[in-house]
Design a protein around this motif. Structure first.
Motif, PDB file in Angstrom:
ATOM      1  N   ASP A 264       0.946  -1.262  -0.034  1.00 50.77           N
ATOM      2  CA  ASP A 264       0.070   0.059  -0.005  1.00 50.77           C
ATOM      3  C   ASP A 264       0.998   1.273  -0.008  1.00 50.77           C
ATOM      4  O   ASP A 264       1.468   1.464   1.230  1.00 50.77           O
ATOM      5  CB  ASP A 264      -0.836   0.054   1.266  1.00 50.77           C
ATOM      6  CG  ASP A 264      -1.821   1.012   1.173  1.00 50.77           C
ATOM      7  OD1 ASP A 264      -1.961   1.625   0.051  1.00 50.77           O
ATOM      8  OD2 ASP A 264      -2.449   1.183   2.224  1.00 50.77           O
TER       9      ASP A 264
ATOM     10  N   VAL B 258       1.628   4.538   0.249  1.00 49.66           N
ATOM     11  CA  VAL B 258       1.043   5.949   0.871  1.00 49.66           C
ATOM     12  C   VAL B 258       1.874   7.155   0.163  1.00 49.66           C
ATOM     13  O   VAL B 258       2.893   7.231   0.500  1.00 49.66           O
ATOM     14  CB  VAL B 258       0.944   5.812   2.412  1.00 49.66           C
ATOM     15  CG1 VAL B 258       0.497   7.122   3.042  1.00 49.66           C
ATOM     16  CG2 VAL B 258       0.414   4.785   2.869  1.00 49.66           C
TER      17      VAL B 258
ATOM     18  N   GLY C  46      -5.266  10.765  -8.085  1.00 48.61           N
ATOM     19  CA  GLY C  46      -5.693   9.441  -7.681  1.00 48.61           C
ATOM     20  C   GLY C  46      -6.174   8.473  -8.806  1.00 48.61           C
ATOM     21  O   GLY C  46      -5.743   7.278  -8.434  1.00 48.61           O
TER      22      GLY C  46
ATOM     23  N   ARG D 201      -2.316   5.332  -2.065  1.00 46.73           N
ATOM     24  CA  ARG D 201      -3.259   5.986  -1.368  1.00 46.73           C
ATOM     25  C   ARG D 201      -3.069   7.461  -1.024  1.00 46.73           C
ATOM     26  O   ARG D 201      -1.769   7.462  -0.347  1.00 46.73           O
ATOM     27  CB  ARG D 201      -3.497   5.022  -0.136  1.00 46.73           C
ATOM     28  CG  ARG D 201      -4.515   5.733   0.850  1.00 46.73           C
ATOM     29  CD  ARG D 201      -5.039   4.498   1.900  1.00 46.73           C
ATOM     30  NE  ARG D 201      -3.979   4.217   2.657  1.00 46.73           N
ATOM     31  CZ  ARG D 201      -3.590   4.490   3.844  1.00 46.73           C
ATOM     32  NH1 ARG D 201      -4.138   5.652   4.393  1.00 46.73           N
ATOM     33  NH2 ARG D 201      -2.644   4.004   4.648  1.00 46.73           N
TER      34      ARG D 201
END
Length: 417
Positions: A27, A29, A51, A58
């Motif tokens: 993930d 970030v 995005g 994320r």
């Protein structure tokens, strides 16, 4: 066609970015801190484009992240210059990399063309954090990747200064003629560790009152100046030395000088776009007063210690800022002479650097150390315009201001406002 192509390049490249980093970071970030003032674009526009262009990443407004992206803008000639700062660790490296790049976008570009240009700016900055060397180009549907350039840094950067003159005034004619003028000047320097702010304001008021059997005519001048030097510590905490001097004839003060030491906590020291902020500070000060007439203790001057607690909440949107604040002041040697206050201020950004301020404040004093022994000895004109000793005082104000330099700093830097 250029905008579609630019977005296609970004989508393909950053999709590769997400795929290449997925093995090391399930993930990934990315902290995206956007603050755009009066731009053709909104932060929501750019966030939405990024995005969708970084699958598997994320985007978060704050907190720990593998990569931090800060986006700002300023007026520049015939367009706007967008500044993007990137901070993070390139894949396979143990050292942190931080750099800033910028790009000017002409006003004539409009929203549809400005968006892919700004997104392309972010694309360029993401390059060092990829396993590939630089964003590729799409031609005839084929993606081509080339070698990384030796340096990606741009020397241009937003100024850390601003200068803010203010001017306001009023006139009322009739049985009571009132003329007032207010001039102020603010100077500010900001960087992540330090802030220096200087604010000064002078007011002139003339009154001519004709009543049956009596008349009153005269004027007075009041001023207020303050400066604060603050140093950021950790997690929104900062230490500061605030200094202040003022003259308020209507409140029996020929001079009040205050020097203190304070500690402040702010949720977001540098406010991002469309973000709410909270904070508070505690200040201990030594105060010196010189009175126009003797105070209740029959003193013409007085030195004492004062402690203050202040709390505030602020909301920033792209066109308007709101601030609600309040506080309590105590004199340890005379606890019965406490005071409390609250204020609401709205700042409307009309254009780059130019804003309109509307403010209202309420002050209640349980007692005042500067209250005169003989109120009738005060300047009658000054006393007519709002003396308050132990009573409720309400004030409202409308101001126009022009900020020269980095106008974003005025609302962005939240330390010791």
């Amino acid at each position: 066609m250029f905008g579609f192509r630019g977005l296609l390049v970004l989508t393909v490249t950053l999709a590769s970015f997400a795929a290449l980093t997925s093995e090391a970071r399930a993930d990934y970030v990315v902290r995206f801190d956007c603050y755009l003032a009066h731009s053709d674009l909104s932060c929501a526009d750019v966030r939405s484009a990024l995005g969708g262009a970084i699958p598997g990443a994320r985007l978060v407004p704050r907190g720990d992240s593998a990569l931090s992206i800060e986006l700002r803008d300023l007026e520049a000639g015939q367009g706007r210059r967008y500044y993007a700062r990137f901070t993070g660790r390139p894949i396979g490296s143990d050292e942190e990399l931080s750099f800033r790049i910028s790009r000017e976008v002409p006003h004539a570009s409009g929203h549809d063309r400005a968006l892919p240009l700004v997104v392309a700016l972010v694309q360029r900055g993401v390059v060092p954090f990829l396993q590939v060397d630089q964003p590729g180009e799409v031609e005839d549907g084929q993606l081509t990747l080339a070698g990384r350039p030796g340096e990606v840094e741009d020397d241009s950067q937003p100024s850390r200064w601003y200068f803010r003159p203010t001017l306001s005034g009023g006139y009322f004619g009739g049985n009571l003629t009132s003329v007032s003028a207010v001039f102020g000047l603010g100077i500010n320097y900001s960087d992540p560790e330090w802030r220096w702010r200087l604010e000064g304001e002078g007011r002139y008021r003339y009154l001519d009152i004709d009543l049956p059997g009596a008349s009153l005519r005269g004027d007075y001048v009041q001023f207020r100046g303050e400066t604060v030097v603050a140093h950021s510590l950790v997690d929104g905490l900062s230490l500061a030395i605030p200094l202040e001097a003022l003259r308020e004839p209507q409140n029996n003060l020929d001079l009040r000088a205050r020097a203190g030491l304070g500690l402040e906590w702010v949720l977001s020291p540098f406010l991002a776009a469309n973000e709410t902020n909270l904070g508070g500070r505690i200040v201990g000060s030594g105060v010196y007063d010189a009175y126009a007439t003797p105070n209740l203790e029959s003193n013409l001057e007085r030195g004492y210690f004062e402690s203050r607690l202040e709390l505030f909440g602020r909301v920033h949107t792209e066109p308007v800022d709101f601030e609600l604040s309040g506080g309590l002041a105590l004199l340890p040697e005379a606890p019965e002479l406490w005071s409390t206050w609250g204020s609401l201020e709205t700042t409307i950004r009309v254009a780059d650097g130019f804003s309109i301020g509307v403010a209202a404040a309420v002050l209640y004093r349980a007692g005042a150390i500067h209250a005169p022994l003989a109120p009738d000895q005060l300047n009658p004109i000054a006393a007519t315009t709002g003396s308050s000793f132990g009573e409720l005082t309400l004030t409202t104000e409308l101001s126009l201001s022009w900020t020269v330099g980095n106008s974003l700093l005025r609302s962005q830097d939240q330390r010791w406002q």
